[in-house]
Write a protein that holds these residues in place. Structure first.
Motif, PDB file in Angstrom:
ATOM      1  N   ALA A 210      -4.014  -3.224   0.567  1.00 41.88           N
ATOM      2  CA  ALA A 210      -3.267  -3.914  -0.288  1.00 41.88           C
ATOM      3  C   ALA A 210      -4.211  -4.887  -1.026  1.00 41.88           C
ATOM      4  O   ALA A 210      -4.017  -5.068  -2.096  1.00 41.88           O
ATOM      5  N   SER A 211      -4.754  -5.388   0.009  1.00 41.35           N
ATOM      6  CA  SER A 211      -5.636  -6.602  -0.710  1.00 41.35           C
ATOM      7  C   SER A 211      -6.735  -6.108  -1.779  1.00 41.35           C
ATOM      8  O   SER A 211      -6.533  -6.590  -2.924  1.00 41.35           O
ATOM      9  N   GLU A 212      -7.085  -4.929  -1.596  1.00 45.88           N
ATOM     10  CA  GLU A 212      -8.009  -4.334  -2.578  1.00 45.88           C
ATOM     11  C   GLU A 212      -7.375  -4.190  -4.069  1.00 45.88           C
ATOM     12  O   GLU A 212      -7.681  -4.497  -4.870  1.00 45.88           O
ATOM     13  N   ALA A 213      -6.050  -3.275  -3.526  1.00 43.65           N
ATOM     14  CA  ALA A 213      -5.178  -2.845  -4.697  1.00 43.65           C
ATOM     15  C   ALA A 213      -4.751  -4.220  -5.399  1.00 43.65           C
ATOM     16  O   ALA A 213      -4.892  -4.048  -6.812  1.00 43.65           O
ATOM     17  N   LEU A 214      -4.269  -5.308  -4.672  1.00 46.02           N
ATOM     18  CA  LEU A 214      -3.950  -6.481  -5.763  1.00 46.02           C
ATOM     19  C   LEU A 214      -4.962  -7.220  -6.352  1.00 46.02           C
ATOM     20  O   LEU A 214      -5.061  -7.833  -7.237  1.00 46.02           O
ATOM     21  N   GLN A 215      -6.200  -7.254  -5.573  1.00 45.77           N
ATOM     22  CA  GLN A 215      -7.420  -7.814  -6.210  1.00 45.77           C
ATOM     23  C   GLN A 215      -7.825  -7.115  -7.390  1.00 45.77           C
ATOM     24  O   GLN A 215      -8.484  -7.573  -8.279  1.00 45.77           O
ATOM     25  N   ILE A 216      -7.640  -5.766  -7.449  1.00 48.66           N
ATOM     26  CA  ILE A 216      -8.037  -5.125  -8.849  1.00 48.66           C
ATOM     27  C   ILE A 216      -7.112  -5.788  -9.973  1.00 48.66           C
ATOM     28  O   ILE A 216      -7.716  -6.127 -10.869  1.00 48.66           O
ATOM     29  N   ALA A 217      -6.003  -6.090  -9.681  1.00 47.78           N
ATOM     30  CA  ALA A 217      -5.087  -6.467 -10.586  1.00 47.78           C
ATOM     31  C   ALA A 217      -5.416  -7.897 -11.138  1.00 47.78           C
ATOM     32  O   ALA A 217      -5.445  -8.386 -12.230  1.00 47.78           O
ATOM     33  N   GLN A 218      -5.550  -8.803  -9.732  1.00 51.85           N
ATOM     34  CA  GLN A 218      -5.746 -10.427 -10.114  1.00 51.85           C
ATOM     35  C   GLN A 218      -7.031 -10.536 -10.737  1.00 51.85           C
ATOM     36  O   GLN A 218      -6.992 -11.377 -11.742  1.00 51.85           O
TER      37      GLN A 218
END
Length: 433
Positions: A131-139
């Motif tokens: 999830a961290s990687e997924a969310l950081q792509i967006a962030q």
């Protein structure tokens, strides 16, 4: 369940024999158990220990330890772990061909299956490592200018808050963190707090589907609808949501959604996904640069270099196991286990429960406050002296221990935890704990 017991009886009662049988056709046994309870409601089945014993037997665990920290990562069922190992063994025989030419293309089948379960188009879903990687792509992929505002909460995941703080330092954006009580008076109160925090400068609203600290569920659809009306993009942290309780992303109305699959879907460690609303894909920058020709392709977010295919291919087996149990049955059982210890300990005069009992506001995760007892020392004592694993939570606004059972957790383990806490509250922690 009688046919099941007869089957195990013919094999013998040794754990080796049982494990061997369940490794060979454990999913078939789980499917038969599910067939036998077809027609019963999830609420009725939540307390059926015969059925959940079938589920428990599907895992290879160390039962000398009571693992009540299933919020970080969860063990995979045996059938999932065996599939994972098969993929690894096959790839290792000739990785340049077996992994790249045979296994990697099968990612597309995994994508289609996950998108079906998540309720989105396969062309809006990228497989990530967590999830961290997924969310950081967006962030990190959204273009923001100095002075642009991002609104989040004080209880969002630490790594995600650190990511926004870096954008504050690097890009000059403004970060507003909204506080809320634990538990909140209502889900409407959560939505209202976030709405009041939005300003004309707000470009992004980032919040949890369910928090990792207390297990508080947010009214995601209401919040996203409100934000969209104001022209604000929404990033939803669903790290603990997917596979935990049923929902469809298309019903949420968010722009970006990130989750881990090694939590509640019980997939191998190092699996997750990112959802990006189709019209947002082209203008979202990937973490690892991709060719300009892939600007509108969801797969640009999967460009991370050489990586194992075994992890993401075994997601397919995890999906089958999840559906064999049934999502509605799963959340009913998780709430049943959580409520068993929460209701008991909520009656103790020396405790505070930081998690709502409202089934719409929580699932498996519960947070127990013990005023006067340091949560770190309590968690350390529980493991050192009782081999019970919980998570100490020390937040600026509250403190407690996070207690998170899973489908393999037994009633005996939940009761052992409650018994132990009551003894500790009566006697206190030893000076060396």
């Amino acid at each position: 369940m009688n046919s099941r017991r007869a089957f195990l009886s013919r094999l013998g009662t040794t754990s080796t024999a049982v494990a061997a049988a369940l490794t060979v056709d454990g999913l078939a046994h789980m499917a038969r158990a599910a067939d036998q309870v077809r027609g019963r409601t999830p609420a009725e089945l939540a307390a059926d220990e015969d059925f959940w014993r079938e589920v428990q037997l599907g895992f290879t665990l160390d039962r000398t330890v009571v693992n009540l920290n299933n919020g970080g990562v969860c063990p995979s069922p045996r059938v999932v772990h065996e599939a994972f190992k098969r993929y690894l063994d096959h790839a290792n025989q000739a990785p340049v061909f077996n992994m790249w030419q045979e296994q990697e293309p099968n990612l597309e089948r995994v994508r289609i299956g996950l998108a079906h379960d998540a309720g989105c188009d396969p062309e809006e879903l990228a497989i990530t490592r967590n999830a961290s990687e997924a969310l950081q792509i967006a962030q990190l992929g959204i273009d923001l200018q100095p002075g642009d505002e991002v609104v989040t909460t004080t209880q969002d995941y630490g790594r995600m808050l650190d990511t926004w703080e870096q954008r504050v330092r690097r890009d000059g954006i403004t970060l507003t963190k909204v506080s809320f009580p634990v538990p909140p008076p209502s889900m409407a109160d959560l939505a209202q707090r976030l709405e009041r925090a939005l300003t004309p400068k707000t470009k992004v609203l980032h919040f949890c589907h369910i928090t990792n600290l207390t297990g508080q569920i947010f009214p995601v659809a209401d919040i996203c609808r409100m934000a969209r009306a104001r022209g604000v993009r929404t990033i939803v942290d669903g790290a603990h949501a997917f596979g935990h309780f049923p929902f469809q992303i298309r019903d949420l109305g968010c722009d970006y959604y990130g989750t881990s699959l090694h939590k509640w879907l019980l997939a191998p460690i190092g699996t997750g996904f990112l959802y990006v609303r189709r019209e947002r894909i082209a203008d979202l920058w990937p973490l690892t640069p991709a060719a300009a020709s892939k600007a509108g392709d969801i797969r640009k977010f999967e460009e991370v270099g050489t990586h194992p295919a075994a992890n993401h291919n075994a997601i397919a087996e995890a999906r089958v196991y999840h559906h064999t149990i049934g999502g509605e049955r799963k959340i009913a059982r998780l709430q049943y286990l959580r409520n068993r210890w929460m209701k008991r300990l909520s009656e103790h005069p020396k405790t505070t429960i930081h998690t709502s009992f409202d089934p719409a506001q929580g699932g498996a995760i519960g947070n127990l406050g013990t005023p006067g007892l340091d949560s770190g020392r309590l968690a350390a004592h529980l493991y050192a002296q009782h081999r019970i694993i919980v998570t100490p939570i020390k937040h600026a606004e509250f403190e407690g221990i996070r207690v998170t059972p899973n489908v393999y957790t037994t009633l005996e383990e939940v009761d052992t935890f409650a018994d132990t806490i009551e003894r500790i509250l009566a006697k206190g922690l030893p000076a060396t704990a």
